[in-house]
Design an enzyme around this catalytic site. Sequence first.
Site, PDB file in Angstrom:
ATOM      1  N   HIS A   1      59.966  71.726  59.917  1.00 60.92           N
ATOM      2  CA  HIS A   1      61.374  71.122  60.270  1.00 60.92           C
ATOM      3  C   HIS A   1      62.287  72.133  60.607  1.00 60.92           C
ATOM      4  O   HIS A   1      62.943  71.841  61.662  1.00 60.92           O
ATOM      5  CB  HIS A   1      61.585  70.250  58.896  1.00 60.92           C
ATOM      6  CG  HIS A   1      63.006  69.419  58.990  1.00 60.92           C
ATOM      7  ND1 HIS A   1      63.374  68.354  59.358  1.00 60.92           N
ATOM      8  CD2 HIS A   1      64.276  70.123  58.785  1.00 60.92           C
ATOM      9  CE1 HIS A   1      64.554  68.239  59.390  1.00 60.92           C
ATOM     10  NE2 HIS A   1      65.191  69.355  58.973  1.00 60.92           N
ATOM     11  N   GLU A   2      62.341  73.146  59.824  1.00 58.97           N
ATOM     12  CA  GLU A   2      63.304  74.109  59.975  1.00 58.97           C
ATOM     13  C   GLU A   2      62.825  74.988  61.528  1.00 58.97           C
ATOM     14  O   GLU A   2      63.703  75.261  62.114  1.00 58.97           O
ATOM     15  CB  GLU A   2      63.157  75.258  58.885  1.00 58.97           C
ATOM     16  CG  GLU A   2      63.595  74.890  57.856  1.00 58.97           C
ATOM     17  CD  GLU A   2      64.908  74.216  57.751  1.00 58.97           C
ATOM     18  OE1 GLU A   2      65.903  74.403  58.779  1.00 58.97           O
ATOM     19  OE2 GLU A   2      65.190  73.155  56.935  1.00 58.97           O
TER      20      GLU A   2
ATOM     21  N   HIS B   1      64.304  72.845  64.315  1.00 57.08           N
ATOM     22  CA  HIS B   1      65.664  73.232  64.374  1.00 57.08           C
ATOM     23  C   HIS B   1      65.845  74.423  65.518  1.00 57.08           C
ATOM     24  O   HIS B   1      66.629  74.380  66.377  1.00 57.08           O
ATOM     25  CB  HIS B   1      66.294  73.599  63.255  1.00 57.08           C
ATOM     26  CG  HIS B   1      66.510  72.200  62.529  1.00 57.08           C
ATOM     27  ND1 HIS B   1      67.411  71.079  63.061  1.00 57.08           N
ATOM     28  CD2 HIS B   1      66.812  71.899  61.070  1.00 57.08           C
ATOM     29  CE1 HIS B   1      67.479  69.823  62.363  1.00 57.08           C
ATOM     30  NE2 HIS B   1      67.346  70.541  61.058  1.00 57.08           N
TER      31      HIS B   1
ATOM     32  N   GLU C   1      68.217  65.532  62.660  1.00 56.91           N
ATOM     33  CA  GLU C   1      67.499  65.491  61.830  1.00 56.91           C
ATOM     34  C   GLU C   1      66.108  64.611  62.006  1.00 56.91           C
ATOM     35  O   GLU C   1      65.131  65.075  61.890  1.00 56.91           O
ATOM     36  CB  GLU C   1      68.173  65.040  60.523  1.00 56.91           C
ATOM     37  CG  GLU C   1      69.284  65.792  60.030  1.00 56.91           C
ATOM     38  CD  GLU C   1      68.657  67.218  59.609  1.00 56.91           C
ATOM     39  OE1 GLU C   1      67.629  67.587  59.181  1.00 56.91           O
ATOM     40  OE2 GLU C   1      69.649  68.239  59.957  1.00 56.91           O
TER      41      GLU C   1
END
Lengths: 303, 190
Positions: free
Chosen positions: A145-146, A149, A226
Site C-alpha cells: 500500500h505504501e 503511494h 486510499e
Amino acid sequence: MMDPIYGRISANKRKTFFLFFLYALLFGFIGYFIGIYLGDPVVGIILAGVIFIILFLISYFSGQEVVTKMAGAREVRKKDEPYLYNTVEALSIAAGRPMPRVFIIETEVPNAFAAGRNPDNAVIAVTRGLLNRLDRQELEGVIAHEMAHINNYDVLLATVAIVLAGTIVFVSVIARRMMLFGGMGRGGGRRGGQGQLIMILILLIVAILAPIFAQLLKFAISRQREYLADATAANFTGYPEGLASALEKITNQQVKDSPIENKALEGLYIVNPSLGARSGNRAGVLFATHPPAVERIKRLRAM
Amino acid sequence: METNYILPGIVFIILAYIIYSYNRLVSLRNMADTAYSNIDTLLQKRFDLVPNLVNTVKGYMAHEKDVLETITRARTEWLNASTMKENAGADQKAEKALKTLFAVSENYPDLKANQNFMMLQEELSGIERKIAYARQRYNRTVMALNTVIQRFPTNIMARIFNFTSREYFTVESTEARSAPQINMQDGENK
C-alpha cells in the site's frame, strides 16, 4: 485507453503545482501587508517571495526528512531490521521501483506511512507495533500500500502539502510566543509597538488562513487515493486478503493521544491515528482523511 | 494552396506514429530484460548463500545429509547450467530442498537458536519472496510487451522492427506450486 496510474501521476504533479501557486499567492499577500507597515509593499513582497522559495525548496527536496523527524522515525539498515528491510525490498521489486529508505517509529500503536518527492527519493516508515502484530503476508500488504503511494506520486503532493502547512503552523506558534514575550519585556517604545502591530497582523492573517490551510491538506489527501492505493497494493502482491486482514488488525488498535497522533501527519498514515478506536466504523466519516476501514476491507475482499 | 500541406501533413503523422511505437516497443523490451535480469541476480544471491548455510547446518544435522547434498548439487547444476531449462530445473530443485531444510530444522532446537542460522533463514526466505515478486513483475512486463506486439496496428511495426513475443515464466511442475511435503522417509531427496 488511458492508463489509470499514469493519469494519477500527472494529476498529482498538477495538484502539487497548483498548491505551489496557491501558497505563492498567500505569501505574496502577507508580504504585501507587512510591506505596507514597513513603508514599501514591494520590499514586503520580495521578502515573502524569498522566504516562500526557500520553504518550497525545503519541502520539495527534503520534505521526507522533515516528515520523518516530525513523526519521530529512525532510519534502519538491513542488518538492524532484516525482516522489514527484506519485505520492503520485495515490494519495491514487485513495483519495479527503486528501494526506498526504511524507517521505524518506536511505538506499540500499529501504523505506517510513506513520504518523498518521487520514487527515487522516497521513505517508508512503520511502527514497532505494526511489525510485532502482523504476519509476513499482512506486512507485505501494508508495505505494498505504501509502495503504491510512492508509485502513484501521492507522496509528492502529500509531503509538500504537509511541510508547507506545518511551517505555517510553526510560524504562527513562534509569532504568538514572540508577541507574548515582546509584550511582557519592553512595555512601550515606538519600535516595539510597531513590531507588535506587525505581529498582531500576521497572527490575524494566520488565524484567518488556518482553516484554509487545513482544507488544502484535505485536498491533498483525498479518500480516493486510499482506495486506489489499496487496489494497486493488491495488484503488487496478488493477494488482497493480506492487506484486508492487516487493516482489520490495525484499525481498532489506534489509541487516543498516542505518540504518533499529529494533526499535520494524520492523513499520511495508512490508518488515521487520530480517530482512536473509532476509525473502524463510520462515526468519523464526515471529516475523515481516509475512507472507513470497513469499506476498504470490503472492497479488498471483493477483488 | 491548401493541398500543398496535406501530403507533408500525412507523412509527418505517419512518421511520428512510427517513431512513437518504435520507442514504446524498445522501452517495453528493456523493461522485460531488466525484470528478467532481476530474477537472475536474486537467484545468484540465493546460491551464494548456500555454502555458508551448509557449513552452519552441517554440525547440527548429521541425519539430514541428503537435504544438504541436494542443495549443494542444485547449486553446482545451476552454476553449470547453459540452457534456460537447466537453469530453471536447478532453481526449482534448490527451492524445494531449502523448504525441506527449513521445515526439518524445526526438530533441531540448538540449530534454531544459532544466530548465524537465524540470519541465514531470514535472508533466504526474504530472497524467496523477492524471487516470487520478481517473477510476477517479469510476467507483467512480458504481458505489456506481448500486448503491444500482438495488437493492430503496432503488430505491423513489431514485425518490421523484428520484436518478438516472449514466454511467461510458469511454474513447471505442480509440485513446486503446492506447499512442500515433509516426509523424512522420502527417498526423493537422494
